[in-house]
Design an enzyme around this catalytic site. Sequence first.
Site, PDB file in Angstrom:
ATOM      1  N   TRP A   1       0.804  -1.224   0.000  1.00  0.00           N
ATOM      2  CA  TRP A   1       0.000   0.000   0.000  1.00  0.00           C
ATOM      3  C   TRP A   1       0.838   1.275   0.000  1.00  0.00           C
ATOM      4  CZ3 TRP A   1       2.315   1.781   4.167  1.00  0.00           C
ATOM      5  CH2 TRP A   1       2.751   0.850   5.119  1.00  0.00           C
ATOM      6  N   ASN A   2       2.158   1.180   0.095  1.00  0.00           N
ATOM      7  CA  ASN A   2       2.928   2.428   0.254  1.00  0.00           C
ATOM      8  C   ASN A   2       3.100   3.195  -1.052  1.00  0.00           C
ATOM      9  OD1 ASN A   2       4.631   0.314  -0.509  1.00  0.00           O
ATOM     10  ND2 ASN A   2       6.439   1.262   0.400  1.00  0.00           N
TER      11      ASN A   2
ATOM     12  N   GLU B   1      11.001  -8.017  -3.703  1.00  0.00           N
ATOM     13  CA  GLU B   1      11.523  -6.684  -3.370  1.00  0.00           C
ATOM     14  C   GLU B   1      11.039  -6.444  -1.956  1.00  0.00           C
ATOM     15  OE1 GLU B   1      11.953  -3.418  -2.335  1.00  0.00           O
ATOM     16  OE2 GLU B   1      10.459  -2.632  -3.733  1.00  0.00           O
TER      17      GLU B   1
ATOM     18  N   CYS C   1      10.550   1.555   1.404  1.00  0.00           N
ATOM     19  CA  CYS C   1      11.493   0.487   1.750  1.00  0.00           C
ATOM     20  C   CYS C   1      12.947   0.961   1.711  1.00  0.00           C
ATOM     21  CB  CYS C   1      11.293  -0.710   0.835  1.00  0.00           C
ATOM     22  SG  CYS C   1      11.279  -0.252  -0.897  1.00  0.00           S
TER      23      CYS C   1
HETATM   24  N1  NAD Z   1       9.254  -3.343   0.602  1.00  0.00           N
HETATM   25  C1  NAD Z   1       8.225  -2.508   0.553  1.00  0.00           C
HETATM   26  O1  NAD Z   1       8.122  -1.694  -0.342  1.00  0.00           O
HETATM   27  C2  NAD Z   1       7.139  -2.629   1.591  1.00  0.00           C
HETATM   28  C3  NAD Z   1       5.920  -2.016   1.353  1.00  0.00           C
HETATM   29  C4  NAD Z   1       4.894  -2.111   2.313  1.00  0.00           C
HETATM   30  C5  NAD Z   1       5.117  -2.808   3.469  1.00  0.00           C
HETATM   31  N2  NAD Z   1       6.341  -3.362   3.663  1.00  0.00           N
HETATM   32  C6  NAD Z   1       6.607  -4.088   4.902  1.00  0.00           C
HETATM   33  O2  NAD Z   1       5.393  -4.430   5.530  1.00  0.00           O
HETATM   34  C7  NAD Z   1       5.469  -4.148   6.909  1.00  0.00           C
HETATM   35  C8  NAD Z   1       4.241  -3.598   7.475  1.00  0.00           C
HETATM   36  O3  NAD Z   1       3.164  -3.514   6.581  1.00  0.00           O
HETATM   37  P1  NAD Z   1       1.765  -3.969   7.127  1.00  0.00           P
HETATM   38  O4  NAD Z   1       1.549  -3.345   8.476  1.00  0.00           O
HETATM   39  O5  NAD Z   1       0.725  -3.722   6.082  1.00  0.00           O
HETATM   40  O6  NAD Z   1       2.081  -5.476   7.360  1.00  0.00           O
HETATM   41  P2  NAD Z   1       1.709  -6.816   6.634  1.00  0.00           P
HETATM   42  O7  NAD Z   1       2.916  -7.691   6.721  1.00  0.00           O
HETATM   43  O8  NAD Z   1       0.426  -7.278   7.201  1.00  0.00           O
HETATM   44  O9  NAD Z   1       1.409  -6.482   5.105  1.00  0.00           O
HETATM   45  C9  NAD Z   1       2.371  -6.008   4.189  1.00  0.00           C
HETATM   46  C10 NAD Z   1       1.848  -6.256   2.796  1.00  0.00           C
HETATM   47  O10 NAD Z   1       1.953  -7.641   2.508  1.00  0.00           O
HETATM   48  C11 NAD Z   1       0.675  -8.176   2.142  1.00  0.00           C
HETATM   49  N3  NAD Z   1       0.582  -9.526   2.701  1.00  0.00           N
HETATM   50  C12 NAD Z   1       0.571  -9.867   3.998  1.00  0.00           C
HETATM   51  N4  NAD Z   1       0.486 -11.197   4.129  1.00  0.00           N
HETATM   52  C13 NAD Z   1       0.445 -11.712   2.876  1.00  0.00           C
HETATM   53  C14 NAD Z   1       0.359 -13.030   2.334  1.00  0.00           C
HETATM   54  N5  NAD Z   1       0.325 -14.128   3.108  1.00  0.00           N
HETATM   55  N6  NAD Z   1       0.318 -13.155   0.990  1.00  0.00           N
HETATM   56  C15 NAD Z   1       0.360 -12.080   0.182  1.00  0.00           C
HETATM   57  N7  NAD Z   1       0.457 -10.821   0.634  1.00  0.00           N
HETATM   58  C16 NAD Z   1       0.503 -10.641   1.958  1.00  0.00           C
HETATM   59  C17 NAD Z   1      -0.359  -7.242   2.697  1.00  0.00           C
HETATM   60  O11 NAD Z   1      -1.548  -7.279   1.916  1.00  0.00           O
HETATM   61  C18 NAD Z   1       0.369  -5.894   2.623  1.00  0.00           C
HETATM   62  O12 NAD Z   1       0.195  -5.311   1.352  1.00  0.00           O
HETATM   63  C19 NAD Z   1       6.543  -3.094   7.040  1.00  0.00           C
HETATM   64  O13 NAD Z   1       7.218  -3.277   8.255  1.00  0.00           O
HETATM   65  C20 NAD Z   1       7.423  -3.289   5.857  1.00  0.00           C
HETATM   66  O14 NAD Z   1       8.536  -4.070   6.186  1.00  0.00           O
HETATM   67  C21 NAD Z   1       7.340  -3.304   2.766  1.00  0.00           C
HETATM   68  O1  LIG Z   2       9.339   7.053  -5.431  1.00  0.00           O
HETATM   69  S1  LIG Z   2      10.491   6.186  -5.587  1.00  0.00           S
HETATM   70  O2  LIG Z   2      11.698   6.818  -5.043  1.00  0.00           O
HETATM   71  O3  LIG Z   2      10.675   5.800  -6.982  1.00  0.00           O
HETATM   72  C1  LIG Z   2      10.229   4.717  -4.685  1.00  0.00           C
HETATM   73  C2  LIG Z   2      11.177   4.270  -3.814  1.00  0.00           C
HETATM   74  C3  LIG Z   2      10.950   3.075  -3.106  1.00  0.00           C
HETATM   75  C4  LIG Z   2       9.785   2.380  -3.299  1.00  0.00           C
HETATM   76  C5  LIG Z   2       9.542   1.078  -2.559  1.00  0.00           C
HETATM   77  O4  LIG Z   2       9.133   1.272  -1.243  1.00  0.00           O
HETATM   78  C6  LIG Z   2       8.854   2.834  -4.174  1.00  0.00           C
HETATM   79  C7  LIG Z   2       9.065   4.025  -4.872  1.00  0.00           C
END
Ligand code: NAD
Ligand SMILES: O=S(=O)(O)c1ccc(CO)cc1
Length: 486
Positions: A154-155, A253, A291
């Site tokens: 969702w970010n 990722e 991230c």
């Molecule tokens: N790498 C990234 O760009 C990114 C982006 C968003 C969240 N995160 C991580 O998620 C953590 C917290 O996010 P949150 O509070 O929404 O936690 P969360 O772990 O509940 O969810 C994170 C994401 O993963 C998805 N997800 C969760 N369980 C899943 C499964 N079994 N199968 C498929 N998708 C699944 C969720 O729908 C959500 O979009 C953060 O601490 C961060 O590390 C990372």
């Molecule tokens: O906006 S961006 O800098 O292209 C960017 C950076 C990291 C991520 C992943 O969390 C998404 C977009």
Amino acid sequence: MTTTFVNPALYVAGQWLEKASGGARPVFNPATATEIGQLPLAGPAELAAAAESAQHGFEQWRRVRPHDRYVILRRAAELLRQRADEIATVLTLEQGKPLAEAKREVVLSADIIDFQAEEAKRLYGRTVAPRVDGILSHTVSRVPVGPVAAFTPWNFPVNLPSRKLGSALAAGCSVVIKPAEETPASCMLLVRCFLDAGLPAEVINMLCGDPALVSSFLIERPEIAKVSVTGSVAVGKLLGEQAARHVKRFTGELGGHAPVIVCEDMCEGAALDFVLKQSVTAKYRNAGQVCASPIRFYVPRAQLATFSERFAAAAQKLQLGSGLDAATQMGPLAHARRIEDMERFVDDAVGQGARLLAGGHRADRPGWFFEPTVFAEAPPTSRLMQQEPFGPIAVIQPFDELDDAISQANALPYALGAYAFTSDLHTAHRLGESIEAGMVGINHFGVSQPELPFGGHKESGIGQEQGAEGITHYTEVKTITVGQPF
Ligand SMILES: NC(=O)c1ccc[n+]([C@@H]2O[C@H](COP(=O)([O-])OP(=O)(O)OC[C@H]3O[C@@H](n4cnc5c(N)ncnc54)[C@H](O)[C@@H]3O)[C@@H](O)[C@H]2O)c1
Ligand SMILES: O=S(=O)(O)c1ccc(CO)cc1
């Protein structure tokens, strides 16, 4: 420009679905914590239909010439640009980030799709000279891997789907995409751009549901050849294990815990002003829910007091508010769980003796706002120094020798983004080479560009998105060798 939300629908087997067999859940505006829409949830019937549809879509799309794929993707990118104001507004309403950030995300997403569209024409193969008589040719080429199951968080609700869709579609794959249930509508508007650009209906399917059900169901389906996920390390490991069990291709990722090393030569005068301005802007962009967000700042011990006081003062000045308000510099966190998580990070750090210099609490206003927070001298055992906070928390740590800073920067299993500031060319090279990360930014934070690969080392991920590397992860290498018939 509209400021109304667009109720999300699923897109399965060429049909938009406003209702589905898994029920429905509300979508919230995080700036007010009020419901703004209802999201239909897929159950096994829609999931099976999406997997079958992706197979049909793949059979069709793999035969479309790269140049024709390029034309459709370029058109989709252009529609995204034309609709950027509307899509950015929906993005801000369901995710919370300031409208200017949302608009930038949408426009950059169009650039990502454009770049990958061009790469469709550059999936070169090669011929290899035969070593024996009687062989006419050896041809090595790249072919699309097959239907992809893609999971995005969702970010960055438009950017992260665009990275996956741009590369996968350019390579000739079909995609079943599951955006985050918190932010489905902006991804739906992205999907519409592809369809309105002429993408054949079954090449894309979009659905939401119970994340664990959707991922385990799709990964086990025989039609799905590849799994691509952006999310936490925990979710990445889970989906990676499921994919490995079926020997399916996998791109992850995942999370990061980016260090920033500020060298002595950047700690005075205009240089320090520059570092602080860049750092505070990068840290609190998207409320720290990035991230590659900078988290651990390492500064020379003698500069710790000045650097941390000025950082904290700048953080406290940031204007919090609704992303739709032009004066807002930092919006809310995307959902209520993030607030609770921030409180756990803060309580643990304070309990372990870290110095709290700014923020540390949910903001005193409706919605899911958390104050820009700054710690100094957090013990390495604190949760903040070990796990990704994924929110508006920075921690400033002292170092004595540059080698110590490098060791501390490399101490975690995360290795996605990393940054350093120095005016010395020799030190810049040394830092670039010795910091363990998929992407190292020296004197700036802009490591994510459509032209550059984005991805992590160690537990931060497998594979890259964007850049010339992006498309290759949606292909398989195939060798055809032809001998004389007799
Ligand atoms: N790498 C990234 O760009 C990114 C982006 C968003 C969240 N995160 C991580 O998620 C953590 C917290 O996010 P949150 O509070 O929404 O936690 P969360 O772990 O509940 O969810 C994170 C994401 O993963 C998805 N997800 C969760 N369980 C899943 C499964 N079994 N199968 C498929 N998708 C699944 C969720 O729908 C959500 O979009 C953060 O601490 C961060 O590390 C990372
Ligand atoms: O906006 S961006 O800098 O292209 C960017 C950076 C990291 C991520 C992943 O969390 C998404 C977009």
